[in-house]
Design an enzyme around this catalytic site. Sequence first.
Site, PDB file in Angstrom:
ATOM      1  N   GLY A  45      22.199   9.749   5.056  1.00 34.20           N
ATOM      2  CA  GLY A  45      22.305   8.515   5.963  1.00 34.20           C
ATOM      3  C   GLY A  45      21.609   7.138   4.973  1.00 34.20           C
ATOM      4  N   GLN A  50      18.878  -0.947   4.061  1.00 29.67           N
ATOM      5  CA  GLN A  50      18.201  -0.560   2.797  1.00 29.67           C
ATOM      6  C   GLN A  50      19.083  -1.017   1.514  1.00 29.67           C
ATOM      7  OE1 GLN A  50      18.742   3.488   4.542  1.00 29.67           O
ATOM      8  NE2 GLN A  50      17.045   3.970   3.168  1.00 29.67           N
ATOM      9  N   CYS A 107      13.600   9.751   2.552  1.00 29.70           N
ATOM     10  CA  CYS A 107      14.454   8.343   2.743  1.00 29.70           C
ATOM     11  C   CYS A 107      14.472   7.573   1.493  1.00 29.70           C
ATOM     12  CB  CYS A 107      13.253   7.284   3.466  1.00 29.70           C
ATOM     13  SG  CYS A 107      14.170   5.751   3.760  1.00 29.70           S
ATOM     14  N   LEU A 108      16.017   7.075   1.169  1.00 28.20           N
ATOM     15  CA  LEU A 108      16.228   6.470  -0.094  1.00 28.20           C
ATOM     16  C   LEU A 108      15.411   5.453  -0.444  1.00 28.20           C
ATOM     17  CD1 LEU A 108      20.168   6.773   0.211  1.00 28.20           C
ATOM     18  CD2 LEU A 108      18.576   8.347  -0.885  1.00 28.20           C
ATOM     19  N   HIS A 149      16.430   8.683  12.378  1.00 34.93           N
ATOM     20  CA  HIS A 149      15.844   7.909  11.126  1.00 34.93           C
ATOM     21  C   HIS A 149      16.680   6.785  11.043  1.00 34.93           C
ATOM     22  CE1 HIS A 149      14.085   8.408   7.081  1.00 34.93           C
ATOM     23  NE2 HIS A 149      14.808   7.342   6.888  1.00 34.93           N
ATOM     24  N   GLU A 150      17.867   6.867  11.120  1.00 38.22           N
ATOM     25  CA  GLU A 150      18.700   5.483  10.528  1.00 38.22           C
ATOM     26  C   GLU A 150      18.631   4.493  11.680  1.00 38.22           C
ATOM     27  OE1 GLU A 150      19.489   5.361   7.722  1.00 38.22           O
ATOM     28  OE2 GLU A 150      19.306   7.400   7.163  1.00 38.22           O
ATOM     29  N   HIS A 153      15.698   2.651  11.241  1.00 43.15           N
ATOM     30  CA  HIS A 153      15.651   1.536  10.214  1.00 43.15           C
ATOM     31  C   HIS A 153      16.361   0.178  10.668  1.00 43.15           C
ATOM     32  CE1 HIS A 153      14.991   3.148   6.154  1.00 43.15           C
ATOM     33  NE2 HIS A 153      15.599   4.275   6.287  1.00 43.15           N
TER      34      HIS A 153
HETATM   35 ZN    ZN Z   1      15.398   5.910   5.473  1.00 39.49          ZN
END
Ligand code: ZN
Length: 188
Positions: A45, A50, A107-108, A149-150, A153
């Site tokens: 995701g 991000q 997480c990226l 999670h997304e 964000h």
């Molecule tokens: Zn993340």
Amino acid sequence: MVLEVVKYGHPVLRKKGAKIEKLTPEIRNLISDMLETMRAAHGVGLAAQQVGHALQLTVLDVSPVTDRPSTLERDGKPAEVNEFMPLVLINPEIKPYGEMQSGPEGCLSFPEIFSDISRPSDVEVKAMNENGEIVEFKAGGLLSRAVQHEVDHLNGILFIDRMSRAAKEEVQVDILELQAKTKAALKI
Ligand code: ZN
């Protein structure tokens, strides 16, 4: 185009995303770039924050993951998860439900930091897709966790905010180092 993924310490990660009113050519380009960026980074995701945009937009694809199952329900019936991927969610509204379940997350924007996070097992989702259509579905397993999670964000919430105190203590040094490195690079 593969975009740069911003790391923890960048202020955009704490911004609530603005609602997307229209699927402009710029938004369509951003969606395409986000899908490419997510794949290049081997993520399941990616949220607009991000890649530096505070917008209500996220992309997901759990299909490359074979060891953590996902469930999907559309129109009240079980549906094939992989056929529904990749997912583009614009202005998503979610209702998490079910029992709290602990599971590993990364997480990226936090490279090499992983922790168990507790979240409700299932989620009900309503959003607009990349064609401007309203999509509604229920998800469980990894897809539920990834959606939650997304969408966090999109509201400026990060997975470190949902770690238990003990889990956060374990990664605290790495988090602070990452934040300092990001701020130094941005000169803030
Ligand atoms: Zn993340």
